[in-house]
Motif scaffolding. Structure first.
Motif, mmCIF file in Angstrom:
data_model
loop_
_atom_site.group_PDB
_atom_site.id
_atom_site.type_symbol
_atom_site.label_atom_id
_atom_site.label_comp_id
_atom_site.label_asym_id
_atom_site.label_seq_id
_atom_site.Cartn_x
_atom_site.Cartn_y
_atom_site.Cartn_z
ATOM 1 N N PHE A 158 -15.203 -0.100 -4.599
ATOM 2 C CA PHE A 158 -15.988 0.353 -3.444
ATOM 3 C C PHE A 158 -16.897 -0.760 -2.934
ATOM 4 N N VAL A 159 -17.418 -1.577 -3.859
ATOM 5 C CA VAL A 159 -18.234 -2.723 -3.440
ATOM 6 C C VAL A 159 -17.376 -3.696 -2.630
ATOM 7 N N LEU A 187 -5.847 -7.175 9.837
ATOM 8 C CA LEU A 187 -5.626 -7.601 8.453
ATOM 9 C C LEU A 187 -6.744 -7.093 7.551
ATOM 10 N N PHE A 188 -7.988 -7.249 7.995
ATOM 11 C CA PHE A 188 -9.102 -6.755 7.180
ATOM 12 C C PHE A 188 -9.046 -5.226 7.050
ATOM 13 N N THR A 189 -8.532 -4.555 8.063
ATOM 14 C CA THR A 189 -8.421 -3.096 8.010
ATOM 15 C C THR A 189 -7.424 -2.658 6.941
ATOM 16 N N VAL A 190 -6.247 -3.269 6.910
ATOM 17 C CA VAL A 190 -5.247 -2.845 5.916
ATOM 18 C C VAL A 190 -5.701 -3.216 4.503
ATOM 19 N N LEU A 191 -6.403 -4.334 4.355
ATOM 20 C CA LEU A 191 -6.967 -4.689 3.049
ATOM 21 C C LEU A 191 -8.027 -3.679 2.635
ATOM 22 N N TYR A 192 -8.864 -3.300 3.586
ATOM 23 C CA TYR A 192 -9.940 -2.316 3.357
ATOM 24 C C TYR A 192 -9.372 -0.972 2.903
ATOM 25 N N ILE A 193 -8.336 -0.488 3.576
ATOM 26 C CA ILE A 193 -7.716 0.782 3.192
ATOM 27 C C ILE A 193 -7.087 0.666 1.808
ATOM 28 N N HIS A 194 -6.419 -0.444 1.537
ATOM 29 C CA HIS A 194 -5.782 -0.659 0.230
ATOM 30 C C HIS A 194 -6.814 -0.607 -0.888
ATOM 31 N N VAL A 195 -7.927 -1.302 -0.701
ATOM 32 C CA VAL A 195 -8.966 -1.367 -1.735
ATOM 33 C C VAL A 195 -9.605 0.011 -1.953
ATOM 34 N N ILE A 196 -9.828 0.763 -0.881
ATOM 35 C CA ILE A 196 -10.425 2.094 -1.038
ATOM 36 C C ILE A 196 -9.479 3.021 -1.792
ATOM 37 N N LEU A 197 -8.193 2.985 -1.485
ATOM 38 C CA LEU A 197 -7.234 3.814 -2.223
ATOM 39 C C LEU A 197 -7.205 3.423 -3.699
ATOM 40 N N LYS A 198 -7.370 2.141 -3.977
ATOM 41 C CA LYS A 198 -7.480 1.684 -5.361
ATOM 42 C C LYS A 198 -8.748 2.235 -6.005
ATOM 43 N N THR A 236 0.826 -1.215 0.000
ATOM 44 C CA THR A 236 0.000 0.000 0.000
ATOM 45 C C THR A 236 0.855 1.257 0.000
ATOM 46 N N VAL A 237 1.840 1.306 0.868
ATOM 47 C CA VAL A 237 2.654 2.511 0.982
ATOM 48 C C VAL A 237 3.546 2.695 -0.249
ATOM 49 N N ARG A 238 3.940 1.584 -0.883
ATOM 50 C CA ARG A 238 4.715 1.663 -2.126
ATOM 51 C C ARG A 238 3.835 2.066 -3.301
ATOM 52 N N ASN A 278 -7.641 22.331 2.289
ATOM 53 C CA ASN A 278 -6.989 22.745 1.037
ATOM 54 C C ASN A 278 -6.961 21.700 -0.069
ATOM 55 N N SER A 279 -7.025 20.419 0.260
ATOM 56 C CA SER A 279 -6.770 19.385 -0.739
ATOM 57 C C SER A 279 -7.991 19.091 -1.603
ATOM 58 N N THR A 280 -7.721 18.751 -2.855
ATOM 59 C CA THR A 280 -8.765 18.268 -3.774
ATOM 60 C C THR A 280 -8.486 16.822 -4.185
ATOM 61 N N ASP A 281 -7.407 16.250 -3.666
ATOM 62 C CA ASP A 281 -7.027 14.876 -3.984
ATOM 63 C C ASP A 281 -7.892 13.912 -3.171
ATOM 64 N N PRO A 282 -8.658 13.020 -3.837
ATOM 65 C CA PRO A 282 -9.543 12.095 -3.108
ATOM 66 C C PRO A 282 -8.801 11.254 -2.066
ATOM 67 N N LYS A 283 -7.562 10.847 -2.372
ATOM 68 C CA LYS A 283 -6.824 9.995 -1.433
ATOM 69 C C LYS A 283 -6.492 10.735 -0.136
ATOM 70 N N THR A 284 -6.035 11.966 -0.241
ATOM 71 C CA THR A 284 -5.701 12.704 0.979
ATOM 72 C C THR A 284 -6.958 13.083 1.756
ATOM 73 N N ILE A 285 -8.046 13.345 1.051
ATOM 74 C CA ILE A 285 -9.311 13.635 1.737
ATOM 75 C C ILE A 285 -9.773 12.404 2.514
ATOM 76 N N PHE A 286 -9.679 11.231 1.868
ATOM 77 C CA PHE A 286 -10.096 10.008 2.551
ATOM 78 C C PHE A 286 -9.211 9.720 3.757
ATOM 79 N N LEU A 287 -7.891 9.849 3.586
ATOM 80 C CA LEU A 287 -6.983 9.597 4.708
ATOM 81 C C LEU A 287 -7.256 10.550 5.866
ATOM 82 N N SER A 288 -7.581 11.792 5.555
ATOM 83 C CA SER A 288 -7.886 12.774 6.595
ATOM 84 C C SER A 288 -9.151 12.398 7.353
ATOM 85 N N LEU A 289 -10.212 12.114 6.613
ATOM 86 C CA LEU A 289 -11.483 11.765 7.252
ATOM 87 C C LEU A 289 -11.356 10.486 8.080
ATOM 88 N N SER A 290 -10.703 9.465 7.505
ATOM 89 C CA SER A 290 -10.584 8.194 8.219
ATOM 90 C C SER A 290 -9.724 8.353 9.476
#
Length: 477
Positions: free
Chosen positions: A159-160, A136-147, A97-99, A268-280
């Protein structure tokens, strides 16, 4: 830290997670091919504290090995080993995920995983517990959402899949309800109403399907266990003792920095990934804090926050540092922060390693096993035993060894439900009248007392039959 973790996995220590027994009883029930969920009002007054997936994963694996479910060493070893495997897989997913999504270098991605593993080991609830599978399900969940957020379409198959992982996480541990809230919260924050309603529908259908599968159509029993066991009192002192004083020394800087970054991105951000990381980050932290005041909560409730918080920090500082020269002090501040945090984690684990007498626990195990063999040879299948242990886990594992004859495994949870009159536990008093509580096993000066029902037995009704290594075995006259 890996070495120390391995030593404790192989050890006879009764509790390497801070709350191992609650999970272990459920594993024994499944391994013994008994129904996991049952009416808590009838003997043995068993109520399941968590959702079922981890119990089935470990219990069914143990059953396939055809081992004795009363062999508590093997039960705990398998649970500890599977938890370690689940955490290890989580580290692989976190590295990918981080890579992949933050595009951090290979070296810094390894550092990220080391820091994450150090945090999980420090907040040791992923050792032989439900939380290892949940993480484990959490890191998979975050990975899939970023995808999903990289796709052109606002609503897509990823998203499904994220919704599916959120529901699976809930049926691992009920606190994972926040995973569904985070998904819905993201669409709400972005004013993506169509996706919000679609996700709500997906989640509702999946919750219904999983409930039908795991409840075996006994909806009241399933509900009583899944939610009745959570009706614990709010205790501010508990929050300080088991959460605050562990959270602040280790990650107070992470909390402050991740909050600043999250608020900056939300403005300030319009990037969906940074918005999601902030909210989560904010939602995971808020939910963990709101639930950490109940009795039984611990610092491990912040695992999800720590993960997304670290993702946000690495995302921010790695990109910022690309423009900073190695002549600047700023260039060295972030790695220094990481190094100091790892030093803190490692020193804490070393202290735990050098101050724990594992040889003593191995000797205690052998003594308790002798008591178990004696009682099993003299007790009938329908007769019960009450075990009152002593200090430093005395009698703790004996309860597991004799779990087929034990009453109220989750004694603290049953006690709260008993005092709240949530269930009718009158069958316990029937057992007393019917003389079905055959043995009392008391450690040295322990009273003849069953905490679950606040009941003290009269030793005049019992005969001291044997003393085995300080465990006094009383038999009903």
């Amino acid at each position: 830290m890996l070495y120390i973790k391995g030593v404790f996995i192989l050890s006879y220590h009764p509790d390497i997670s801070g709350s191992e027994r609650g999970t272990t009883f459920g594993i024994q029930i499944v391994a013994d091919n008994q129904p996991l969920y049952r009416n808590p009002e009838v003997p043995p007054f068993w109520i399941v504290q968590y959702a079922p997936l981890y119990y089935y994963l470990v219990g069914k694996t143990y059953q396939l090995l055809n081992w004795d479910p009363t062999n508590i060493y093997r039960i705990q070893f398998l649970s500890r080993l599977i938890s370690f495997i689940l955490v290890s897989i989580s580290m692989v997913v976190a590295y990918i995920t981080v890579r992949r999504f933050i595009q951090v270098s290979k070296l810094l991605s390894i550092v990220f995983c080391c820091l994450l593993f150090g945090q999980l080991q420090q907040w040791h609830l992923t050792n032989s517990r439900i939380d290892s599978l949940l993480f484990l399900f959490t890191v998979l969940y975050i990975h899939v959402i970023l995808k999903a957020l990289e796709q052109k379409d606002e609503w897509n198959k990823y998203f499904v899949l994220a919704g599916f992982l959120a529901v699976v996480a809930f049926f691992t541990k009920q606190s994972a309800l926040i995973h569904s809230i985070v998904l819905l919260g993201y669409f709400f924050y972005r004013f993506q109403w169509s996706s919000l309603f679609k996700m709500a529908g997906v989640l509702a259908v999946l919750f219904l399907v999983f409930t039908l599968i795991f409840s075996q159509l006994q909806f009241k029993v399933f509900y009583d266990n899944l939610f009745g066991s959570l009706q614990l009192p709010i205790v501010p002192g508990w929050f300080y003792a088991y959460t605050f004083r562990y959270l602040v020394p280790a990650l107070s800087v992470l909390i402050a920095v991740s909050f600043i970054i999250s608020l900056k991105w939300l403005v300030n951000s319009t990037d969906p990934k940074t918005i999601f990381l902030s909210l989560s980050t904010l939602l995971f932290f808020g939910f963990a804090t709101a639930t950490a005041f109940k009795h039984g909560a611990a610092v491990g409730y912040y695992h999800e926050f720590a993960y997304v918080g670290l993702l946000g920090i690495f995302y921010y500082f790695y990109n910022e540092n690309l423009t900073v020269t190695n002549a600047s002090l700023t260039y060295y501040l972030f790695p220094a922060l990481v190094g100091l945090t790892m030093l803190y984690f490692t020193s804490q684990q070393m202290e735990k390693y050098y101050t724990t007498d594992l040889a003593k626990y191995e000797a205690d195990y052998s003594q308790q096993n002798e008591v178990k063999k004696y009682v099993e040879a003299h007790i009938a299948a329908d007769e019960k035993v009450v075990i009152s242990g002593g200090e430093d886990f005395r009698g703790w594992l004996l309860q597991h060894m004799l779990f087929k004859h034990l009453l109220a495994y989750q004694d603290t949870e049953v006690r709260f439900l008993f005092e709240a009159k949530r269930f009718n536990f009158s069958r316990f008093y029937d057992l007393v009248k019917e003389k079905k509580i055959r043995y009392l096993i008391l450690d040295k000066n322990s009273p003849p007392y069953l905490y679950a029902f606040d009941y003290k037995f009269d030793l005049k009704d019992y005969l001291l039959e044997k003393d085995i290594h300080g465990y006094k075995v009383y038999r009903l006259k």
